[in-house]
Scaffold this motif. Structure first.
Motif, mmCIF file in Angstrom:
data_model
loop_
_atom_site.group_PDB
_atom_site.id
_atom_site.type_symbol
_atom_site.label_atom_id
_atom_site.label_comp_id
_atom_site.label_asym_id
_atom_site.label_seq_id
_atom_site.Cartn_x
_atom_site.Cartn_y
_atom_site.Cartn_z
ATOM 1 N N PRO A 40 1.137 -1.229 0.282
ATOM 2 C CA PRO A 40 -0.422 0.073 -0.053
ATOM 3 C C PRO A 40 0.622 1.197 0.282
ATOM 4 C CG PRO A 40 -0.143 -1.302 2.391
ATOM 5 C CD PRO A 40 0.383 -1.948 1.270
ATOM 6 N N GLN A 41 1.705 0.820 0.576
ATOM 7 C CA GLN A 41 2.999 2.474 0.424
ATOM 8 C C GLN A 41 3.237 2.328 -0.566
ATOM 9 O OE1 GLN A 41 3.095 -0.098 2.620
ATOM 10 N NE2 GLN A 41 2.353 1.265 4.554
ATOM 11 N N THR A 42 3.236 1.657 -1.497
ATOM 12 C CA THR A 42 4.084 1.787 -2.993
ATOM 13 C C THR A 42 2.823 2.567 -3.369
ATOM 14 O OG1 THR A 42 5.838 0.301 -2.937
ATOM 15 C CG2 THR A 42 4.554 1.445 -5.314
ATOM 16 N N ALA A 43 2.190 1.970 -3.590
ATOM 17 C CA ALA A 43 0.592 2.263 -4.438
ATOM 18 C C ALA A 43 0.208 4.126 -3.917
ATOM 19 C CB ALA A 43 -0.689 1.560 -4.274
ATOM 20 N N ALA A 44 0.442 4.213 -2.828
ATOM 21 C CA ALA A 44 -0.023 5.218 -2.354
ATOM 22 C C ALA A 44 1.513 6.701 -2.921
ATOM 23 C CB ALA A 44 0.328 5.838 -1.095
ATOM 24 N N ALA A 45 2.443 6.341 -3.047
ATOM 25 C CA ALA A 45 3.427 6.590 -3.722
ATOM 26 C C ALA A 45 3.152 7.024 -4.925
ATOM 27 C CB ALA A 45 4.650 6.001 -3.238
ATOM 28 N N VAL A 46 2.604 6.114 -5.978
ATOM 29 C CA VAL A 46 2.319 6.410 -7.668
ATOM 30 C C VAL A 46 0.756 7.262 -7.321
ATOM 31 C CG1 VAL A 46 0.919 5.204 -8.991
ATOM 32 C CG2 VAL A 46 2.776 4.219 -8.115
ATOM 33 N N LEU A 47 -0.142 7.206 -6.386
ATOM 34 C CA LEU A 47 -0.837 7.913 -6.272
ATOM 35 C C LEU A 47 -0.690 9.206 -6.394
ATOM 36 C CD1 LEU A 47 -4.614 8.070 -6.102
ATOM 37 C CD2 LEU A 47 -3.909 8.550 -3.608
ATOM 38 N N GLU A 48 0.395 9.718 -5.543
ATOM 39 C CA GLU A 48 0.855 10.815 -5.135
ATOM 40 C C GLU A 48 1.962 11.724 -6.252
ATOM 41 O OE1 GLU A 48 0.601 12.967 -2.757
ATOM 42 O OE2 GLU A 48 -0.449 11.798 -1.338
ATOM 43 N N ALA A 49 2.453 10.278 -6.990
ATOM 44 C CA ALA A 49 3.092 10.964 -8.411
ATOM 45 C C ALA A 49 2.312 11.094 -9.624
ATOM 46 C CB ALA A 49 3.837 10.107 -8.496
ATOM 47 N N ALA A 50 1.276 10.553 -9.364
ATOM 48 C CA ALA A 50 0.805 10.906 -10.785
ATOM 49 C C ALA A 50 -0.317 12.016 -10.152
ATOM 50 C CB ALA A 50 -1.011 9.512 -10.610
ATOM 51 N N ARG A 51 -0.462 12.553 -9.229
ATOM 52 C CA ARG A 51 -1.523 14.078 -9.370
ATOM 53 C C ARG A 51 0.145 14.910 -9.687
ATOM 54 N NH1 ARG A 51 -2.469 16.600 -3.386
ATOM 55 N NH2 ARG A 51 -2.211 19.283 -3.685
ATOM 56 N N ALA A 52 1.435 14.897 -9.485
ATOM 57 C CA ALA A 52 2.466 15.355 -9.157
ATOM 58 C C ALA A 52 2.910 15.546 -11.008
ATOM 59 C CB ALA A 52 3.821 15.288 -9.065
ATOM 60 N N GLY A 53 1.480 15.197 -11.853
ATOM 61 C CA GLY A 53 2.345 14.818 -12.990
ATOM 62 C C GLY A 53 0.633 15.092 -13.633
ATOM 63 N N GLY A 54 -0.423 16.316 -12.993
ATOM 64 C CA GLY A 54 -1.303 15.989 -13.445
ATOM 65 C C GLY A 54 -2.259 14.689 -13.682
ATOM 66 N N LEU A 55 -2.657 14.136 -12.862
ATOM 67 C CA LEU A 55 -3.565 13.597 -13.367
ATOM 68 C C LEU A 55 -3.989 12.669 -11.907
ATOM 69 C CD1 LEU A 55 -4.551 10.911 -15.515
ATOM 70 C CD2 LEU A 55 -3.142 9.272 -14.923
ATOM 71 N N LEU A 56 -5.010 12.560 -11.815
ATOM 72 C CA LEU A 56 -6.090 11.953 -10.482
ATOM 73 C C LEU A 56 -6.458 10.686 -10.909
ATOM 74 C CD1 LEU A 56 -8.809 15.086 -9.608
ATOM 75 C CD2 LEU A 56 -5.855 14.511 -9.488
ATOM 76 N N ILE A 57 -6.340 9.972 -9.823
ATOM 77 C CA ILE A 57 -6.474 8.183 -9.506
ATOM 78 C C ILE A 57 -7.017 7.688 -8.450
ATOM 79 C CG2 ILE A 57 -4.948 7.760 -12.279
ATOM 80 C CD1 ILE A 57 -3.437 6.857 -9.902
ATOM 81 N N GLY A 58 -8.138 6.763 -8.546
ATOM 82 C CA GLY A 58 -8.155 6.105 -7.137
ATOM 83 C C GLY A 58 -7.794 5.013 -6.598
ATOM 84 N N LYS A 59 -7.051 4.921 -5.411
ATOM 85 C CA LYS A 59 -6.587 3.334 -4.940
ATOM 86 C C LYS A 59 -7.957 2.314 -4.559
ATOM 87 C CE LYS A 59 -5.303 5.518 -1.535
ATOM 88 N NZ LYS A 59 -4.269 6.106 -0.091
ATOM 89 N N GLY A 60 -7.947 1.492 -4.161
ATOM 90 C CA GLY A 60 -8.751 0.528 -3.621
ATOM 91 C C GLY A 60 -8.064 -0.985 -3.393
#
Length: 428
Positions: free
Chosen positions: A372-392
């Motif tokens: 989950p820590q890596t998944a959260a890091a990808v979520l943050e990196a995607a936002r920094a790149g201008g993309l919003l995604i979700g988790k589950g």
């Protein structure tokens, strides 16, 4: 200003009310497939308010319908005749595939599933419910009581006796190594064995594609095979279409149609995308099931004129512009692009999904262990790149959820895939 709002949020709202991101985001407006935050940053939206902004942000046809209806009347309750509610019910009844269908509108998917459980238990005179492992069905007391994902079920207390069935997650569990046909056969035998140890249940409730669980799904035909067993015993099938409905999976208008060999479900629930952000949920059922209640009932806010106007405009737009076909075409390209990227990123265990409903499962490289820590890091990196995604995720998994509005075009799909590629590669 955002920090001030975050402080105010924490001061008056529950601790368990989840917020994404280390620095939570305030979205101020949107258009098409994009949204903007309070600092003026622009994002490509690949989550759509948890699959709710199904068509597009600020879709002119929907905003016009809402504005015009608001100028007439917003609400009167179900105690009075309501033309927009009748018109939308007629359309949904016809589209549902359920014979002699009746439609009841609610304000959310949770309330829709709660109503479906009420109908099934009253009709069958049983409080036993079959549900799928790793499932999610909402936030009400009855809905969390049947949810098979422990991360979203805060209490084991329930008015229902819930028994959990195997089969909703194809690539995990004791049958994962089997072929699709053998997998279905094993799950059917497991269901028969379970039924041999319990009083007759009221219904099986199942998401054709598990949403909060990480966009996982069984092989096509599993629920058709289940239904043969259920039908022999008079047990109802409830299809939870809150996330899968309205053509999002591309191949079908409803998720149950991938399992439709033996006809439609007895009861179907829907919500999220039909309102394109307005609060609409509902239940469709055969008339004898819907009409089985022997007491009065109303819905104060279900089926309000303003939400029904939005739903009608949104449904018309979706059908007239073949957004199901767009989900199939653009979603297929996006899935293949993401699979090509994932093949080069050891932390990605699997890219799965269909249409514009895509899950990316993240694990510790070389294992099946959730990360989950890596998944959260990808979520943050995607936002920094201008993309919003979700988790589950469930079954001790961690997944990213990709579910853009169904008007997504090829250029936007490629843009989002490129941002996700950079985000995934950043964790190597």
């Amino acid at each position: 200003m955002t920090n001030d709002l975050l402080g105010r949020h924490r001061a008056v709202l529950p601790d368990w009310l989840a917020l994404y991101y280390e620095e939570p985001l305030e979205i101020t407006h949107g258009e098409g497939r994009h949204v903007w935050d309070a600092q003026g940053n622009r994002y490509l939206d690949f989550f759509g308010g948890i699959l709710t902004t199904m068509t597009a942000h600020a879709l002119p046809e929907v905003t016009k319908a809402v504005s015009e209806q608001a100028g007439r009347i917003i609400h009167s309750s179900t105690l009075y005749l309501n033309r927009p509610m009748v018109e939308l019910a007629e359309r949904i009844a016809q589209l549902s595939g359920i014979p002699d269908a009746r439609v009841f509108f609610t304000t959310s998917g949770t309330e829709a599933n709660d109503t479906a459980l009420l109908l099934a238990t009253a009709y069958r005179r049983s409080n036993t419910i079959l549900a799928m492992r790793n499932s999610y069905h909402g936030r009400s007391f009855s809905a969390v009581g049947i949810t098979g994902n422990s991360g979203w079920s805060p209490t084991s207390l329930s008015p229902l006796q819930t028994l959990y069935v195997h089969g909703g997650v194809r690539t995990r569990g004791p049958f994962a190594s089997l072929s699709d046909d053998a997998y279905i056969a094993a799950c059917v035998e497991d269901l028969k064995d379970l039924l041999g140890h319990t009083r007759a249940p009221a219904a099986l409730i199942a998401e054709p594609v598990q949403g909060v669980g990480g966009f996982t799904a069984p092989p096509d035909g599993l629920y058709a095979a289940f239904r043969e067993v259920l039908h022999e015993r008079g047990i109802l099938w409830i299809a939870d279409e809150v996330q899968t409905g309205w053509g999002r999976t591309g191949e079908h208008f409803w998720g149950w149609q991938a399992h439709g060999r033996n006809g439609p479900p007895d009861i179907m629930t829907f919500a999220k995308g039909i309102g394109n952000g307005m609060s609409i949920g509902g239940v469709v059922a055969r008339s004898e099931i819907m009409n089985c209640l022997d007491s009065n009932s109303i819905s104060t806010f279900g089926g309000t004129q303003i939400t029904m106007a939005a739903g009608l405009a949104n449904l018309n737009y979706l059908l007239e512009h073949d957004l199901q076909g767009n989900a199939r075409r653009v979603g297929g390209l996006l899935i293949e692009r993401l699979r090509a990227v994932a093949a080069q990123v050891p932390a990605v265990r699997e890219v799965r999904g269909r249409g514009l409903m895509i899950g990316i499962e993240i694990t510790k490289p070389g294992t099946d262990e959730a990360d989950p820590q890596t998944a959260a890091a990808v979520l943050e990196a995607a936002r920094a790149g201008g993309l919003l995604i979700g988790k589950g995720g469930g079954h001790n998994t961690s997944s990213l959820r990709v579910a853009p509005p169904l008007t997504l075009n090829v250029a936007e799909a490629e843009e989002g895939a490129a941002i996700l590629e950079n985000a995934l590669r950043s964790i190597r």
